[in-house]
Motif scaffolding. Structure first.
Motif, PDB file in Angstrom:
ATOM      1  N   SER A 173       0.863  -1.183   0.000  1.00 27.97           N
ATOM      2  CA  SER A 173       0.000   0.000   0.000  1.00 27.97           C
ATOM      3  C   SER A 173       0.901   1.235   0.000  1.00 27.97           C
ATOM      4  O   SER A 173       1.998   1.226   0.567  1.00 27.97           O
ATOM      5  CB  SER A 173      -0.927  -0.021   1.211  1.00 27.97           C
ATOM      6  N   ALA A 174       0.412   2.276  -0.667  1.00 30.69           N
ATOM      7  CA  ALA A 174       1.262   3.426  -0.967  1.00 30.69           C
ATOM      8  C   ALA A 174       1.967   4.036   0.239  1.00 30.69           C
ATOM      9  O   ALA A 174       3.153   4.330   0.151  1.00 30.69           O
ATOM     10  CB  ALA A 174       0.444   4.478  -1.700  1.00 30.69           C
ATOM     11  N   PRO A 175       1.302   4.231   1.381  1.00 28.67           N
ATOM     12  CA  PRO A 175       2.002   4.896   2.496  1.00 28.67           C
ATOM     13  C   PRO A 175       3.190   4.108   3.021  1.00 28.67           C
ATOM     14  O   PRO A 175       4.090   4.680   3.625  1.00 28.67           O
ATOM     15  CB  PRO A 175       0.934   5.003   3.585  1.00 28.67           C
ATOM     16  N   ARG A 176       3.213   2.790   2.770  1.00 34.39           N
ATOM     17  CA  ARG A 176       4.292   1.963   3.313  1.00 34.39           C
ATOM     18  C   ARG A 176       5.608   2.189   2.571  1.00 34.39           C
ATOM     19  O   ARG A 176       6.669   1.918   3.098  1.00 34.39           O
ATOM     20  CB  ARG A 176       3.912   0.487   3.232  1.00 34.39           C
ATOM     21  N   VAL A 177       5.511   2.627   1.310  1.00 30.50           N
ATOM     22  CA  VAL A 177       6.733   2.762   0.505  1.00 30.50           C
ATOM     23  C   VAL A 177       7.625   3.900   1.032  1.00 30.50           C
ATOM     24  O   VAL A 177       8.807   3.673   1.291  1.00 30.50           O
ATOM     25  CB  VAL A 177       6.387   2.936  -0.990  1.00 30.50           C
ATOM     26  N   PRO A 178       7.082   5.098   1.231  1.00 25.79           N
ATOM     27  CA  PRO A 178       7.940   6.130   1.828  1.00 25.79           C
ATOM     28  C   PRO A 178       8.395   5.782   3.245  1.00 25.79           C
ATOM     29  O   PRO A 178       9.461   6.216   3.665  1.00 25.79           O
ATOM     30  CB  PRO A 178       7.066   7.383   1.831  1.00 25.79           C
ATOM     31  N   MET A 179       7.576   4.995   3.968  1.00 25.19           N
ATOM     32  CA  MET A 179       8.005   4.597   5.316  1.00 25.19           C
ATOM     33  C   MET A 179       9.249   3.730   5.227  1.00 25.19           C
ATOM     34  O   MET A 179      10.171   3.859   6.026  1.00 25.19           O
ATOM     35  CB  MET A 179       6.883   3.823   6.021  1.00 25.19           C
ATOM     36  N   THR A 180       9.255   2.858   4.244  1.00 23.87           N
ATOM     37  CA  THR A 180      10.435   2.032   4.020  1.00 23.87           C
ATOM     38  C   THR A 180      11.649   2.886   3.739  1.00 23.87           C
ATOM     39  O   THR A 180      12.713   2.680   4.316  1.00 23.87           O
ATOM     40  CB  THR A 180      10.191   1.120   2.802  1.00 23.87           C
ATOM     41  N   SER A 181      11.455   3.858   2.849  1.00 20.86           N
ATOM     42  CA  SER A 181      12.572   4.723   2.466  1.00 20.86           C
ATOM     43  C   SER A 181      13.134   5.423   3.687  1.00 20.86           C
ATOM     44  O   SER A 181      14.340   5.576   3.830  1.00 20.86           O
ATOM     45  CB  SER A 181      12.095   5.758   1.449  1.00 20.86           C
ATOM     46  N   ALA A 182      12.222   5.848   4.587  1.00 19.78           N
ATOM     47  CA  ALA A 182      12.680   6.555   5.783  1.00 19.78           C
ATOM     48  C   ALA A 182      13.484   5.619   6.672  1.00 19.78           C
ATOM     49  O   ALA A 182      14.433   6.044   7.327  1.00 19.78           O
ATOM     50  CB  ALA A 182      11.484   7.098   6.537  1.00 19.78           C
ATOM     51  N   MET A 183      13.100   4.333   6.690  1.00 23.22           N
ATOM     52  CA  MET A 183      13.771   3.407   7.611  1.00 23.22           C
ATOM     53  C   MET A 183      15.084   2.880   7.063  1.00 23.22           C
ATOM     54  O   MET A 183      15.987   2.568   7.831  1.00 23.22           O
ATOM     55  CB  MET A 183      12.826   2.275   7.987  1.00 23.22           C
ATOM     56  N   ILE A 184      15.155   2.812   5.721  1.00 20.17           N
ATOM     57  CA  ILE A 184      16.419   2.366   5.120  1.00 20.17           C
ATOM     58  C   ILE A 184      17.548   3.291   5.558  1.00 20.17           C
ATOM     59  O   ILE A 184      18.661   2.864   5.840  1.00 20.17           O
ATOM     60  CB  ILE A 184      16.280   2.321   3.576  1.00 20.17           C
ATOM     61  N   LYS A 185      17.213   4.566   5.708  1.00 15.50           N
ATOM     62  CA  LYS A 185      18.218   5.551   6.116  1.00 15.50           C
ATOM     63  C   LYS A 185      18.676   5.345   7.557  1.00 15.50           C
ATOM     64  O   LYS A 185      19.706   5.857   7.946  1.00 15.50           O
ATOM     65  CB  LYS A 185      17.646   6.962   5.971  1.00 15.50           C
ATOM     66  N   GLN A 186      17.867   4.649   8.328  1.00 17.64           N
ATOM     67  CA  GLN A 186      18.235   4.456   9.734  1.00 17.64           C
ATOM     68  C   GLN A 186      18.904   3.102   9.965  1.00 17.64           C
ATOM     69  O   GLN A 186      19.217   2.755  11.098  1.00 17.64           O
ATOM     70  CB  GLN A 186      16.983   4.516  10.618  1.00 17.64           C
ATOM     71  N   SER A 187      19.091   2.325   8.909  1.00 16.95           N
ATOM     72  CA  SER A 187      19.596   0.976   9.105  1.00 16.95           C
ATOM     73  C   SER A 187      21.102   0.984   9.355  1.00 16.95           C
ATOM     74  O   SER A 187      21.832   1.833   8.850  1.00 16.95           O
ATOM     75  CB  SER A 187      19.257   0.125   7.888  1.00 16.95           C
TER      76      SER A 187
END
Lengths: 604, 373
Positions: free
Chosen positions: A146-160
């Protein structure tokens, strides 16, 4: 009318009567190679303006030029490219691909796929996934989420946490994390290599069973296999660099690295300096804790002379100004670096290293906006197991899936399962990936159920779990929010000097604020005494002597053991409990020229 | 029988007692007694305890659902196209007691609310019509004349008489006018300066042809099977001055609290405030006990005038210096208090928290008294 305004790099340079011609000419010349490729031009019809940009700081992106509904890039070109007879730069030089900036993009009509091309299109996307940014493009199967999950992923990749730089052993970043054994994801995209995510991965492929585990993974918690963790799953190192230099002061004075002597003012005690060598600097591989000095340093006195204990001027002693490990932190000294600072002073950097083993409260996330916190580490023997003896690394709660509609998560699990059986990477590129049907087909061939489920047995009771459990491999990232760096509690501790109220924040061992709304709640409940305890007893209570006649706070002479009113001199004063903040308010009012007076009455 | 009720006269409020009398008709004495006892019990149960923090509870009870209110300004579709603030903006408007709400409105019922034709007729009568809406005013600086060019189509639409308009204009400037052509009313003014000419123009522009001042729009809407005139812009005084034969004055509603206060007094204003506040919450689908709102509204109106909640109003009127200083404009309150030599009795909550004493609420309400020997 002057015609169309023409701007070059944002400055008005003149007017033109035929803007469309102008723009077309510039574009043609750029495509012919007569103008540099980074020149862009945009025509705003509504404002009657032409913007030509050739300056720095604009992000450009390449697109295939389309003419009359036909892309200029042909099969021929692709063949030559594959044979290595043509390079990407050649395509740009020959006007097959051009770079647009955000402004010129406004004039373009870009087709995302080749089959939607019409006469009106001006450009074609090189790959449909290129509409995504760096972070989204390395998340697999995003079009199934679902669309909102994609930017959430992007935000979390930066914190990995992963391998953020290959020279990390030489670097002295203030804080950094390195993962012990990062994996390249089994399900990756075509862009991992291009972006450089393959060489510097940040995560590991976890074997995940999507099942609840005795309530320890409710509400987005995750349950980890303790044995996996002990084998190194999700393990990171934490580096922290401390830094100090021998500063020069006006008057030719200097700081000095040394083992401070006990007579120096502010001496921390022998214990704190036990790791220092004769130069006052620590050596590598010592285990240090909060408060331990890593570099002993003394500073010259602030004033050359000072009034001594018995009057008269004496020389002030040097001050202790050592570099110590932060309170609450610990680790091994990893690196000691002695160099020179920019201003030529002696500079010491000390890097500490600490192993961060996943513990309850650490945060992990898959690449589908599915984040969670470790809820329990389970001994391997208590984890569910399959007939063939496979024990998952993690149990993820199935409730995390339906409401968030992250189907990509399930596809990744399926894909990576196939990938690990086949010994290859699975392509999960956005809009252009391996299809579910094929993956199921392949999984079936390896003797697994094509839908990805397996029959598992409860590790504690040994009974067969009635439901079929979806088991797969998911690439999980450890995020930088680690409990050990956030956990905080306080019973007693430091107070602020001005208000005598508890300090704020973890670093200062502060209290947890009992705020206005919390206060309102206690008032609402009518719990008067509890409120007083929170706001007074547990905070800044003081007992002040008050003169009943003048209503003024009395002087409490501790040496002479006498309290007297500063106005009337009476020694008939009474102790009154109040908050120190209130006493401070009274003092501040006096400084404003207002004399507040307290009227004392008997309690009963 | 009377005696049974007599015993409860001081235990139950009158209105409830009357209801019991009404509902227990035909019951025998012991049944009635049981009933009264039960009613008394229930009544006492629903009473507040001494020291209950009603204010805080009311504030929390309104504030918590308030976080869910939308910040949307709602647009009505249809005849009356009005942008009405709803939800939080409207609630803030009420609590702030703005002189005029963003969308001042009135609802006027006619004597016969079932009659559509008549209602429309009255609505037309009420709606304000300025000369600028049906005519263009042009100045002739050379000949020192003012032309009023009447739009005959619009005139017809509104059902007005040309002569009538001319008369109105003449009355407004106290000068005679000529008619040139078929729609040009000309004022040949013997003035020397352009400034004087402009003064006449301004006067002419303000001329109202018909209707009640400030009623910018009057639309007829159907509400619960009745036709109501919904107006944009309010003029309670003007509407109340209309003939009783036209409208039902007792049913006139208005959403401008300040105006109601001026025209009808504080009780009406309180009532309106309560009704409007409740309407906002109901509209948002939030259930807040009316008594919380009543407390809010009472504290706003208790002084005899409607006061906003905030610095200028309720909070700024607190008797305690500390409470006022803790809220806003700390220095001003402290200095003023010092000038006046104010005394803080430490009776309220805030003051006692500041000083560090138990607050006089809940468990803090009780005290000790020494027995004299």
């Amino acid at each position: 009318m002057l015609g169309t305004s023409v701007y070059l790099n944002g400055k008005l340079i003149g007017f033109h009567n035929n803007p469309k011609d102008l723009v077309q000419t510039i574009r043609d010349r750029r495509r012919n190679g007569k103008l540099p490729y980074e020149v862009t031009v945009a025509y705003y019809e509504d404002r009657n303006e032409v913007y030509i940009n050739a300056d720095e700081g604009r992000a450009l992106r390449p697109l295939i030029i389309v003419e009359k509904g036909k892309p200029k890039l042909t099969k021929e070109h692709i063949k030559l490219l594959k044979e290595g007879k043509l390079s990407f730069d050649d395509l740009v030089k020959n006007g097959i691909i051009e770079y647009l900036d955000a402004e010129e993009e406004e004039n373009a009509y870009i087709a995302i796929t080749e089959d939607e091309l019409t006469e009106e299109h001006t450009h074609l996307e090189i790959h449909p996934a290129l509409i995504l940014g760096v972070c989204s493009i390395i998340s697999p199967y995003p079009e199934h989420n679902s669309a909102p999950r994609v930017p959430m992923t992007s935000a979390m990749i930066k914190q990995s946490l992963g391998l953020y730089a290959l020279n990390y052993r030489l670097r002295t970043d203030t804080q950094s994390h390195i993962m012990y054994y990062p994996h390249v994801p089994i399900v990756k995209t075509k862009f991992h290599k291009i972006v450089g995510a393959e060489g510097k991965p940040a995560g590991q492929n976890f074997i995940v069973a999507i099942m609840p585990y005795r309530g320890y993974n409710i509400n987005d918690a995750i349950v980890l296999n303790k044995a996996s963790v002990e084998r190194g799953l999700g393990r990171t190192v934490y580096f922290r660099t401390y830094e100090t230099q021998e500063r020069r002061y006006p008057g030719g004075q200097k700081d000095k690295f040394e083992r401070p002597k006990p007579e120096i003012s502010g001496y921390r005690g022998d214990e704190a300096y036990r790791f220092l060598d004769e130069n006052g600097i620590i050596e590598p591989e010592f285990k240090v804790n909060g408060g331990d000095v890593v570099v002993g340093k003394t500073s010259p006195p602030r004033f050359l002379e000072e009034i001594g204990e018995f009057g008269g001027m004496i020389e002030e002693k040097r001050r202790e100004n050592s570099l110590a490990i932060k309170q609450g932190e610990s680790g091994y000294v990893d690196l000691v670096l002695i160099t020179e600072s920019e201003s030529g002073n002696r500079l010491v950097k000390v890097r500490t290293r600490k192993e961060m083993v996943p513990e309850i409260g650490d945060k992990f996330a898959a690449r589908h906006g599915q984040k969670g916190v470790v809820g329990l580490l389970v001994p391997q023997e208590d984890m569910p197991f399959s007939q063939s003896g496979i024990i998952p690394d993690m149990c993820m709660n199935p409730h995390a899936i339906p409401s968030r509609m992250t189907v990509g998560y399930l596809l990744e699990a399926l894909g990576a399962k196939v990938g690990s059986l086949a010994g290859r990477h699975i392509d999960g590129t956005p809009f252009d990936n391996e299809k579910e049907r094929d993956l199921r087909e392949e999984l079936k061939r390896y003797g697994f159920k094509p839908n990805g489920t397996e029959i598992l047995y409860d590790g504690v009771t040994g009974e067969r779990i009635k439901a079929e459990i979806y088991v797969g491999v998911i690439y999980y990232q450890k995020l930088k929010h680690l409990v050990s760096m956030k956990m905080h509690a306080r019973a007693r501790g430091p107070v602020q000097i001005l208000t005598r109220q508890p300090t704020e924040g973890r670093a200062r061992e502060g209290g947890l604020r009992f705020g206005e709304m919390e206060r309102d709640c206690l008032i609402g409940h009518g719990t008067s005494m509890l409120l007083m305890e929170r706001l007074l007893e547990e905070s800044d209570k003081v007992t002040e002597m008050v003169c009943p006649r003048c209503g003024i706070i009395a002087i409490n002479d501790q040496i002479r053991k006498k309290a007297y009113c500063p106005v009337c001199g009476s020694t008939e004063v009474y102790p009154i409990d109040m908050s120190y903040a209130f006493k401070l308010l009274l003092n501040e009012l006096i400084s404003m020229g207002i004399l507040p007076k307290l009227n004392l009455t008997d309690k009963v | 029988m009377e005696k049974v009720f007599e015993a409860y006269k001081d235990k139950i409020p009158k209105s409830i007692l009357e209801e019991v009398i009404e509902k227990t008709k035909g019951m025998n004495k012991s049944e009635i007694k049981k009933m009264l006892e039960k009613v008394r019990e229930e009544y006492e149960k629903s009473l507040l305890d001494i020291g209950e923090a009603v204010g805080i509870v009311a504030a929390q009870s309104i504030g918590e659902p308030g976080t869910q209110m939308t910040m949307k300004t709602f647009h009505f579709a249809g005849v009356a196209e009005l942008a009405v603030p709803q939800g939080l903006p409207r609630f803030i408007e009420l609590v702030d007691v703005r002189r005029a709400p963003k969308m001042p409105m009135m609802w006027i019922y006619t004597k016969d609310p079932k009659d559509y034709e008549k209602t429309v007729e009255i609505a037309k009568k009420i709606e304000e019509l300025e000369i600028t809406k049906i005519a263009a005013i042009r100045e002739d600086f050379i000949k020192k004349r003012i032309h009023v060019l009447v739009d005959m189509d619009k005139l017809k639409e509104e059902g007005l008489d040309f002569e009538e308009i001319k008369k109105r204009l003449e009355k407004a400037v106290r000068k005679k006018a000529k008619v040139e052509g078929e729609n040009d009313i000309v004022f040949d003014l013997k003035v020397s300066t352009l400034k004087a000419l402009r003064r006449y123009t301004n006067k002419l522009e303000e001329v109202r042809i018909k209707g009640v001042p400030n009623i910018k729009k009057a639309a007829v809407i159907k509400q619960d099977g009745e036709y109501v005139i919904q107006t944009e812009g309010t003029n309670l005084k003007g509407i109340m001055a209309l003939s009783d034969k036209l409208i039902d004055k007792r049913r006139v509603r208005c959403n401008n609290v300040k105006e109601i206060e001026e025209v009808l007094g504080i009780e009406a204003a309180r009532e309106t405030l309560l009704r409007e506040a409740k309407a906002v919450l109901d509209n948002q689908g939030l259930t807040v006990d009316v008594r919380h709102l009543m407390l809010l509204v009472d504290s706003m109106t208790a002084s005899g005038v409607v006061r906003p909640v905030g610095r200028q109003g309720v909070s700024g009127m607190k008797s305690s210096v500390f409470a006022r200083a803790a809220f806003e404009e700390t220095v001003r309150h402290l200095l003023d208090a010092a000038l006046r030599g104010e005394k803080d009795g430490l009776k309220g909550v805030t003051e006692n928290i500041i000083v560090g004493q138990p607050i006089p609420i809940g468990t803090g309400t009780v005290g000790l008294i020494m027995k004299k020997k």
